[in-house]
Motif scaffolding. Sequence first.
Motif, PDB file in Angstrom:
ATOM      1  N   ARG A  91       0.860  -1.184   0.000  1.00 36.58           N
ATOM      2  CA  ARG A  91       0.000   0.000   0.000  1.00 36.58           C
ATOM      3  C   ARG A  91       0.889   1.223   0.000  1.00 36.58           C
ATOM      4  NH1 ARG A  91      -4.069   1.101   4.204  1.00 36.58           N
ATOM      5  NH2 ARG A  91      -5.351   1.971   2.550  1.00 36.58           N
ATOM      6  N   LEU A 101      -6.425  16.782  -4.729  1.00 38.09           N
ATOM      7  CA  LEU A 101      -7.176  15.543  -4.545  1.00 38.09           C
ATOM      8  C   LEU A 101      -8.563  15.693  -5.157  1.00 38.09           C
ATOM      9  CD1 LEU A 101      -7.241  12.719  -3.384  1.00 38.09           C
ATOM     10  CD2 LEU A 101      -7.882  13.678  -1.172  1.00 38.09           C
ATOM     11  N   ASN A 102      -9.149  16.866  -4.977  1.00 34.65           N
ATOM     12  CA  ASN A 102     -10.481  17.132  -5.513  1.00 34.65           C
ATOM     13  C   ASN A 102     -10.446  17.393  -7.017  1.00 34.65           C
ATOM     14  OD1 ASN A 102     -13.183  17.315  -4.413  1.00 34.65           O
ATOM     15  ND2 ASN A 102     -13.218  19.384  -5.253  1.00 34.65           N
ATOM     16  N   GLY A 103      -9.259  17.645  -7.554  1.00 32.95           N
ATOM     17  CA  GLY A 103      -9.170  18.035  -8.950  1.00 32.95           C
ATOM     18  C   GLY A 103      -8.410  17.063  -9.836  1.00 32.95           C
ATOM     19  N   LEU A 106      -6.533  12.388  -9.101  1.00 33.87           N
ATOM     20  CA  LEU A 106      -7.001  10.992  -9.066  1.00 33.87           C
ATOM     21  C   LEU A 106      -6.636  10.138 -10.295  1.00 33.87           C
ATOM     22  CD1 LEU A 106     -10.511  10.915  -7.352  1.00 33.87           C
ATOM     23  CD2 LEU A 106      -8.335  10.074  -6.463  1.00 33.87           C
ATOM     24  N   PRO A 107      -6.773  10.674 -11.530  1.00 36.29           N
ATOM     25  CA  PRO A 107      -6.451   9.814 -12.675  1.00 36.29           C
ATOM     26  C   PRO A 107      -5.042   9.216 -12.625  1.00 36.29           C
ATOM     27  CG  PRO A 107      -7.621  11.765 -13.403  1.00 36.29           C
ATOM     28  CD  PRO A 107      -7.324  11.978 -11.942  1.00 36.29           C
ATOM     29  N   LEU A 109      -3.651   7.711 -10.229  1.00 33.53           N
ATOM     30  CA  LEU A 109      -3.680   6.414  -9.545  1.00 33.53           C
ATOM     31  C   LEU A 109      -4.059   5.287 -10.508  1.00 33.53           C
ATOM     32  CD1 LEU A 109      -5.458   7.342  -6.202  1.00 33.53           C
ATOM     33  CD2 LEU A 109      -3.028   7.438  -6.775  1.00 33.53           C
ATOM     34  N   LEU A 110      -5.000   5.591 -11.423  1.00 34.32           N
ATOM     35  CA  LEU A 110      -5.440   4.582 -12.386  1.00 34.32           C
ATOM     36  C   LEU A 110      -4.358   4.286 -13.413  1.00 34.32           C
ATOM     37  CD1 LEU A 110      -8.481   3.539 -12.327  1.00 34.32           C
ATOM     38  CD2 LEU A 110      -8.189   5.720 -11.182  1.00 34.32           C
ATOM     39  N   THR A 118      -0.507  -2.775  -4.690  1.00 31.27           N
ATOM     40  CA  THR A 118      -1.769  -3.387  -4.268  1.00 31.27           C
ATOM     41  C   THR A 118      -2.849  -2.334  -4.089  1.00 31.27           C
ATOM     42  OG1 THR A 118      -0.426  -4.974  -3.055  1.00 31.27           O
ATOM     43  CG2 THR A 118      -2.781  -4.966  -2.602  1.00 31.27           C
ATOM     44  N   ALA A 119      -2.501  -1.220  -3.423  1.00 38.27           N
ATOM     45  CA  ALA A 119      -3.500  -0.180  -3.161  1.00 38.27           C
ATOM     46  C   ALA A 119      -2.796   1.119  -2.776  1.00 38.27           C
ATOM     47  CB  ALA A 119      -4.457  -0.611  -2.054  1.00 38.27           C
ATOM     48  N   PHE A 120      -3.569   2.205  -2.770  1.00 43.31           N
ATOM     49  CA  PHE A 120      -3.033   3.511  -2.389  1.00 43.31           C
ATOM     50  C   PHE A 120      -3.618   3.945  -1.055  1.00 43.31           C
ATOM     51  CE2 PHE A 120      -2.742   3.340  -6.978  1.00 43.31           C
ATOM     52  CZ  PHE A 120      -1.426   3.714  -7.175  1.00 43.31           C
ATOM     53  N   ASP A 121      -2.796   4.595  -0.259  1.00 37.97           N
ATOM     54  CA  ASP A 121      -3.229   5.086   1.045  1.00 37.97           C
ATOM     55  C   ASP A 121      -3.020   6.603   1.026  1.00 37.97           C
ATOM     56  OD1 ASP A 121      -3.822   5.506   3.673  1.00 37.97           O
ATOM     57  OD2 ASP A 121      -1.970   4.606   4.453  1.00 37.97           O
ATOM     58  N   LEU A 122      -4.042   7.331   0.593  1.00 44.67           N
ATOM     59  CA  LEU A 122      -3.889   8.784   0.452  1.00 44.67           C
ATOM     60  C   LEU A 122      -4.142   9.498   1.775  1.00 44.67           C
ATOM     61  CD1 LEU A 122      -5.525   9.615  -2.991  1.00 44.67           C
ATOM     62  CD2 LEU A 122      -3.273   8.714  -2.474  1.00 44.67           C
TER      63      LEU A 122
ATOM     64  N   VAL B 216      -7.137  -2.410   0.084  1.00 48.04           N
ATOM     65  CA  VAL B 216      -7.951  -1.239   0.446  1.00 48.04           C
ATOM     66  C   VAL B 216      -7.275   0.057  -0.005  1.00 48.04           C
ATOM     67  CG1 VAL B 216      -9.014   0.057   2.307  1.00 48.04           C
ATOM     68  CG2 VAL B 216      -8.851  -2.432   2.475  1.00 48.04           C
ATOM     69  N   HIS B 217      -7.961   0.820  -0.844  1.00 46.67           N
ATOM     70  CA  HIS B 217      -7.515   2.174  -1.184  1.00 46.67           C
ATOM     71  C   HIS B 217      -8.137   3.154  -0.202  1.00 46.67           C
ATOM     72  CE1 HIS B 217      -5.961   1.015  -5.116  1.00 46.67           C
ATOM     73  NE2 HIS B 217      -7.109   0.423  -5.402  1.00 46.67           N
ATOM     74  N   SER B 218      -7.327   3.981   0.467  1.00 49.13           N
ATOM     75  CA  SER B 218      -7.866   5.018   1.351  1.00 49.13           C
ATOM     76  C   SER B 218      -7.884   6.364   0.635  1.00 49.13           C
ATOM     77  CB  SER B 218      -7.007   5.161   2.606  1.00 49.13           C
ATOM     78  OG  SER B 218      -7.095   4.001   3.381  1.00 49.13           O
ATOM     79  N   PRO B 220      -9.324  10.026   1.807  1.00 50.03           N
ATOM     80  CA  PRO B 220      -9.983  10.695   2.932  1.00 50.03           C
ATOM     81  C   PRO B 220     -10.652  12.012   2.564  1.00 50.03           C
ATOM     82  CG  PRO B 220      -7.655  11.130   3.017  1.00 50.03           C
ATOM     83  CD  PRO B 220      -7.890  10.300   1.783  1.00 50.03           C
ATOM     84  N   PRO B 224     -13.708  13.178  -3.667  1.00 43.46           N
ATOM     85  CA  PRO B 224     -12.757  12.306  -4.344  1.00 43.46           C
ATOM     86  C   PRO B 224     -13.016  10.808  -4.098  1.00 43.46           C
ATOM     87  CG  PRO B 224     -11.618  14.179  -3.418  1.00 43.46           C
ATOM     88  CD  PRO B 224     -13.040  14.269  -2.936  1.00 43.46           C
ATOM     89  N   ARG B 227     -15.596   9.964  -6.533  1.00 43.45           N
ATOM     90  CA  ARG B 227     -15.058  10.056  -7.884  1.00 43.45           C
ATOM     91  C   ARG B 227     -14.135   8.882  -8.204  1.00 43.45           C
ATOM     92  NH1 ARG B 227     -11.325  14.363  -9.593  1.00 43.45           N
ATOM     93  NH2 ARG B 227     -10.928  13.871 -11.776  1.00 43.45           N
ATOM     94  N   LEU B 231     -14.353   6.278 -11.251  1.00 47.25           N
ATOM     95  CA  LEU B 231     -13.245   6.026 -12.170  1.00 47.25           C
ATOM     96  C   LEU B 231     -12.885   4.536 -12.235  1.00 47.25           C
ATOM     97  CD1 LEU B 231     -10.813   8.999 -11.325  1.00 47.25           C
ATOM     98  CD2 LEU B 231     -12.056   8.656 -13.468  1.00 47.25           C
TER      99      LEU B 231
END
Lengths: 295, 295
Positions: A91, A101-103, A106-107, A109-110, A118-122, B216-218, B220, B224, B227, B231
Motif C-alpha cells: 500500500r 485531490l479534488n481536482g 485521481l487519474p 492512480l489509475l 496493491t492499493a493507495f493510502d492517500l 484497500v484504497h484510502s 480521505p 474524491p 469520484r 473512475l
Amino acid sequence: MQIDSAQLDTFAAVIDEGSFDAAARRLRITPSAVSQRIKALESRLGQVLIQRTKPTRSTEAGEALLRLARQVDLLEVEAIAAVKGKVEGLRLPVAVNADSLNGWFLPALLDVPPELVTAFDLRQEDQDHSAELLRNGTVLAAVTADPRPVQGCRVRALGKMRYLSITTPEFAERWLTGRPLAEALATAPMMAFNSKDKLQERLIRKVTRRRLDPPVHSIPASGPFVRAIRLGLGWGMIEEDAVEADLASGRLVEVAPGKHVDVPLYWQHWKLDSAVLDALTAAVLRAAAAGLRSP
Amino acid sequence: MQIDSAQLDTFAAVIDEGSFDAAARRLRITPSAVSQRIKALESRLGQVLIQRTKPTRSTEAGEALLRLARQVDLLEVEAIAAVKGKVEGLRLPVAVNADSLNGWFLPALLDVPPELVTAFDLRQEDQDHSAELLRNGTVLAAVTADPRPVQGCRVRALGKMRYLSITTPEFAERWLTGRPLAEALATAPMMAFNSKDKLQERLIRKVTRRRLDPPVHSIPASGPFVRAIRLGLGWGMIEEDAVEADLASGRLVEVAPGKHVDVPLYWQHWKLDSAVLDALTAAVLRAAAAGLRSP
C-alpha cells in the motif's frame, strides 16, 4: 547490516501502534522484548528515539530511522515481488493537498500499472504537515505547494493551479454592485478553506492593495467549499476548471474579473530506487501535465 | 463573579494562541502579566490548567474552564447585539462529519437568520474528535454518529444516512461476476475513507457473515472518494442520494443489490440559552428532516 532489522521493525511498530504493549501484540513477542530491542537500538545509536508519550511518538532523531524502516520495507516488498512475479500487500502512502485531490490528481492512480502496487493510502494534508510526513517516512511522496526540498527527497515542479474569485450573480448584486470593490470586499462575506487559506486575502491585496477584515466562513472541504459559494454563502477562490462552464453560462460570476491567483505545485518524493515510485512519479507528472497550467 | 473575567480571557488566549508570549501580544499586556493571571487562576482553583508544551494545551481540568470562556463569550456577544440591534464578529464554530458536510448539511447555514450570526467556522471531524472539541468548547455543536452525550451537551437524533455498495459496471464485470460474492469480495479492491471507516466491512459481514481482507484504497475526502469509485479504482459505500440517478441509468451498479448500511446521526450542542444556537439547531433539524431518512 549496520542496523539490526528486528530492532528497526520493532521501533517502527512502537510508533505505528502507539505503545510498547500494542507493538508487542502485533509482533507476537513480549513487551519486555520490545523494550529490550528499543533500548539496544537507542544505545547503539546514542540517541533517544521514542518519546514515551501516549501515544508514543518518534523523537526528531528517530524520524530518519523511521523513514529508513519504511524505505527498507518498500525495497523488500519490491524484491519479493520481483522474485515471485507478483506484488503482495504493498500500500503506497501519499500525501495530497485538498484541491489537487479534488481536482487533477485521481487519474494518476489509475495510470500506475496494477502489477506494481496493491492499493493507495492517500492523506489529505496541507504543506506544513506533508513535510513532516515525508521526513518521518509516513508518506513516500507528496503533492504540495512547498518547493523547499525535504531532506532526502527530490522535488519536481508539476504546474500551477489558477484560482478565480467566484460568487453567484445574486450575491454580487446584493454585496458588490454600486460601490467601489475595496469598500464592498470589506463587508461582503468571504469564504476560506480554513485559517491557513490565504488565497482570498491574496486576491484582495492584488485588487485593493489593502488588507481587509470581512466576515469569514470556514469550510474545510473542497467540494462543500465550492457548493457553499454556489448556494450564495460567500465569495471565494475556486480553481478555474471547476467553474469554466458556469462562468460561461452566467450561473457564476467573477468578483474581480480578469484577476487571478496562481499556486505552483510540486511533487516531493523519496530518493529511492523503486519501480513503483518511478511509475507513480511518471503517472503524477502525466496527470499534472493534463490538469494543470505549465510551471 | 466567581471567576475573574480577565483571568478567564487570558487563559483562553494562551490556549488559542499557543504560547504565553503570543497571548500577551494579542491581549496587549506583558508576558509576565499573562503568567501572573494564569498562576492566580490556577491557585484560585487548585488545579494546573495549562500544559506548558509547544503549543500550550489545556489540561483535562482546564477543559471545562475553556468551555466556560467560550460560552461567556457567546453570551456577551449576544447581549451586546441585543443592546446595539446588530451582531458583530460572531463566528460560530461547528464540527460536522465529512459525509454530512458533503451532503445534507450546508443548506442549514443559509437558513440561520443573518442578523444572528456573522459567519460560520466549520470543522470536518469524525466522532472521536468531535466529542473532545465539544468538551473543551472549541465547537458549540457537532453533527456526529456518536449518540453518547458529551458532558454539558444535549443530544438530538437527526435521522439516518443510508449507504449502498457501489461500483462501475466494468469493475463488477472484471472482479465480481462468475463467482460467489464472498470469494469475489476477498480480492476485489475496496475503498475506505480512512482506517476508521468501517462501512465497507459492515457491508461485507452483512453479506458474507465473514471478515475479509481485500486490498484497500484510502481516500480521505468525500468528493474524491466517490469520484475514485466512478473512475473504477474500487467498490465502496456511497450515500444513496448521491448515486440514485446513476443507479437508475446503469452508469453505476450495486455490489450487493438490496443490501445497505444505515448510520444514525446526532446533533450535540451546548446546553445554553443562546438565540443563535437555538436558531442553528432549528435550521439543522429542518435540513436533516429534508435530507436524511427519519430516525
